[in-house]
Design a protein around this motif. Structure first.
Motif, PDB file in Angstrom:
ATOM      1  N   SER A   1       0.834  -1.210   0.000  1.00  0.00           N
ATOM      2  CA  SER A   1       0.000   0.000   0.000  1.00  0.00           C
ATOM      3  C   SER A   1       0.866   1.257   0.000  1.00  0.00           C
ATOM      4  O   SER A   1       0.537   2.240  -0.667  1.00  0.00           O
ATOM      5  CB  SER A   1      -0.959   0.000   1.194  1.00  0.00           C
ATOM      6  OG  SER A   1      -0.273   0.263   2.394  1.00  0.00           O
TER       7      SER A   1
ATOM      8  N   PRO B   1      -4.812   7.354  -2.218  1.00  0.00           N
ATOM      9  CA  PRO B   1      -5.793   6.434  -1.629  1.00  0.00           C
ATOM     10  C   PRO B   1      -7.169   7.090  -1.480  1.00  0.00           C
ATOM     11  O   PRO B   1      -7.277   8.250  -1.102  1.00  0.00           O
ATOM     12  CB  PRO B   1      -5.223   6.101  -0.258  1.00  0.00           C
ATOM     13  CG  PRO B   1      -3.807   6.561  -0.272  1.00  0.00           C
ATOM     14  CD  PRO B   1      -3.722   7.644  -1.298  1.00  0.00           C
TER      15      PRO B   1
ATOM     16  N   CYS C   1      -9.792   2.916   1.034  1.00  0.00           N
ATOM     17  CA  CYS C   1      -8.393   2.483   1.146  1.00  0.00           C
ATOM     18  C   CYS C   1      -7.803   2.897   2.492  1.00  0.00           C
ATOM     19  O   CYS C   1      -7.057   2.137   3.109  1.00  0.00           O
ATOM     20  CB  CYS C   1      -7.544   3.062   0.016  1.00  0.00           C
ATOM     21  SG  CYS C   1      -7.869   2.351  -1.606  1.00  0.00           S
TER      22      CYS C   1
ATOM     23  N   GLN D   1      -8.987   0.542   5.172  1.00  0.00           N
ATOM     24  CA  GLN D   1      -8.265  -0.726   5.095  1.00  0.00           C
ATOM     25  C   GLN D   1      -6.858  -0.580   5.677  1.00  0.00           C
ATOM     26  O   GLN D   1      -6.378  -1.467   6.393  1.00  0.00           O
ATOM     27  CB  GLN D   1      -8.200  -1.208   3.646  1.00  0.00           C
ATOM     28  CG  GLN D   1      -9.559  -1.607   3.113  1.00  0.00           C
ATOM     29  CD  GLN D   1      -9.586  -1.746   1.621  1.00  0.00           C
ATOM     30  OE1 GLN D   1      -9.007  -2.676   1.085  1.00  0.00           O
ATOM     31  NE2 GLN D   1     -10.248  -0.809   0.945  1.00  0.00           N
ATOM     32  N   ARG D   2      -6.213   0.529   5.400  1.00  0.00           N
ATOM     33  CA  ARG D   2      -4.880   0.779   5.962  1.00  0.00           C
ATOM     34  C   ARG D   2      -4.939   0.894   7.479  1.00  0.00           C
ATOM     35  O   ARG D   2      -4.060   0.394   8.180  1.00  0.00           O
ATOM     36  CB  ARG D   2      -4.298   2.075   5.392  1.00  0.00           C
ATOM     37  CG  ARG D   2      -3.855   1.963   3.970  1.00  0.00           C
ATOM     38  CD  ARG D   2      -3.401   3.306   3.463  1.00  0.00           C
ATOM     39  NE  ARG D   2      -2.871   3.172   2.120  1.00  0.00           N
ATOM     40  CZ  ARG D   2      -1.900   3.921   1.634  1.00  0.00           C
ATOM     41  NH1 ARG D   2      -1.366   4.877   2.374  1.00  0.00           N
ATOM     42  NH2 ARG D   2      -1.454   3.736   0.415  1.00  0.00           N
TER      43      ARG D   2
ATOM     44  N   SER E   1     -12.715  -4.357   2.567  1.00  0.00           N
ATOM     45  CA  SER E   1     -12.083  -4.676   1.281  1.00  0.00           C
ATOM     46  C   SER E   1     -13.086  -5.291   0.310  1.00  0.00           C
ATOM     47  O   SER E   1     -13.091  -4.952  -0.875  1.00  0.00           O
ATOM     48  CB  SER E   1     -10.913  -5.633   1.477  1.00  0.00           C
ATOM     49  OG  SER E   1      -9.899  -5.059   2.232  1.00  0.00           O
TER      50      SER E   1
ATOM     51  N   HIS F   1     -15.397  -2.591  -0.875  1.00  0.00           N
ATOM     52  CA  HIS F   1     -14.656  -1.716  -1.792  1.00  0.00           C
ATOM     53  C   HIS F   1     -14.502  -2.391  -3.157  1.00  0.00           C
ATOM     54  O   HIS F   1     -14.698  -1.763  -4.203  1.00  0.00           O
ATOM     55  CB  HIS F   1     -13.301  -1.388  -1.185  1.00  0.00           C
ATOM     56  CG  HIS F   1     -12.543  -0.331  -1.916  1.00  0.00           C
ATOM     57  ND1 HIS F   1     -11.276   0.019  -1.571  1.00  0.00           N
ATOM     58  CD2 HIS F   1     -12.854   0.450  -2.974  1.00  0.00           C
ATOM     59  CE1 HIS F   1     -10.842   0.970  -2.367  1.00  0.00           C
ATOM     60  NE2 HIS F   1     -11.789   1.244  -3.230  1.00  0.00           N
TER      61      HIS F   1
ATOM     62  N   CYS G   1     -14.007   5.997  -4.967  1.00  0.00           N
ATOM     63  CA  CYS G   1     -13.654   4.661  -4.479  1.00  0.00           C
ATOM     64  C   CYS G   1     -13.822   3.583  -5.537  1.00  0.00           C
ATOM     65  O   CYS G   1     -13.367   2.465  -5.351  1.00  0.00           O
ATOM     66  CB  CYS G   1     -14.478   4.317  -3.243  1.00  0.00           C
ATOM     67  SG  CYS G   1     -14.047   5.334  -1.817  1.00  0.00           S
TER      68      CYS G   1
ATOM     69  N   PRO H   1      -8.095  -3.226  -3.859  1.00  0.00           N
ATOM     70  CA  PRO H   1      -8.946  -3.796  -2.802  1.00  0.00           C
ATOM     71  C   PRO H   1      -8.969  -5.329  -2.816  1.00  0.00           C
ATOM     72  O   PRO H   1      -9.073  -5.958  -1.769  1.00  0.00           O
ATOM     73  CB  PRO H   1     -10.330  -3.228  -3.092  1.00  0.00           C
ATOM     74  CG  PRO H   1     -10.082  -2.011  -3.888  1.00  0.00           C
ATOM     75  CD  PRO H   1      -8.842  -2.273  -4.674  1.00  0.00           C
TER      76      PRO H   1
END
Length: 149
Positions: free
Chosen positions: A30, A41, A45, A48-49, A85, A88, A109, A123
């Motif tokens: 990432s 991002p 995102c 998710q990070r 994820s 997404h 997104c 994703p």
């Protein structure tokens, strides 16, 4: 599920290390996409990070300490991250959800920075990482519960 003793032994000996490698690779991936290639991002995102980066830290500590009981802390993060994820990924690939992804924020997104083989997007890569970590730690949890009986 894990009735083979050799499989249990490998899981207990290598499960933490493998799950850390997965989380660490996802974290580096990432950062590579955003900081080196320059992909900005989107909001999903970032979520998710937020869930993957602590996993890399928690799992390296657990690996060094050989703490297989860390599944209790890892599973909520990996399951939530996998759910985000998946959603997404669906906003990128499912037509009726695509419009919702466009209204995500300054960066849509539903944008596909990469699309390898027609289905591998960022994703999707995160989803695979979260699923693998979840499977490993559900297995560790199961092995520990069955050993304590």
């Amino acid at each position: 599920m894990l009735s083979k003793p050799w499989l249990r032994r490998i899981l207990l000996e290598q499960g933490l290390f493998v799950s850390w490698i997965i989380a660490f690779t996802a974290t580096l991936g990432s950062l590579y996409f955003s900081e080196i290639i320059g992909f900005i991002p989107c909001e999903y995102c970032w979520y998710q990070r937020i869930l993957m980066y602590p996993l890399a830290i928690i799992l390296v500590i657990a690996t060094v300490k050989k703490d297989t009981g860390v599944a209790v802390y890892v599973l909520p993060l990996s399951i939530m991250g996998g759910s985000i994820s998946l959603f997404h990924y669906l906003t990128q690939k499912v037509t009726f959800l695509r419009e919702q992804g466009a209204a995500c924020g300054p960066i849509p997104c539903n944008i596909e920075y990469i699309n390898w083989f027609g289905f591998v997007t960022i994703p999707f890569l995160a989803l695979v990482a979260f699923i693998l970590i979840t499977i490993i730690h559900l297995s560790l949890f199961y092995v520990q519960r069955s050993a304590s009986k």
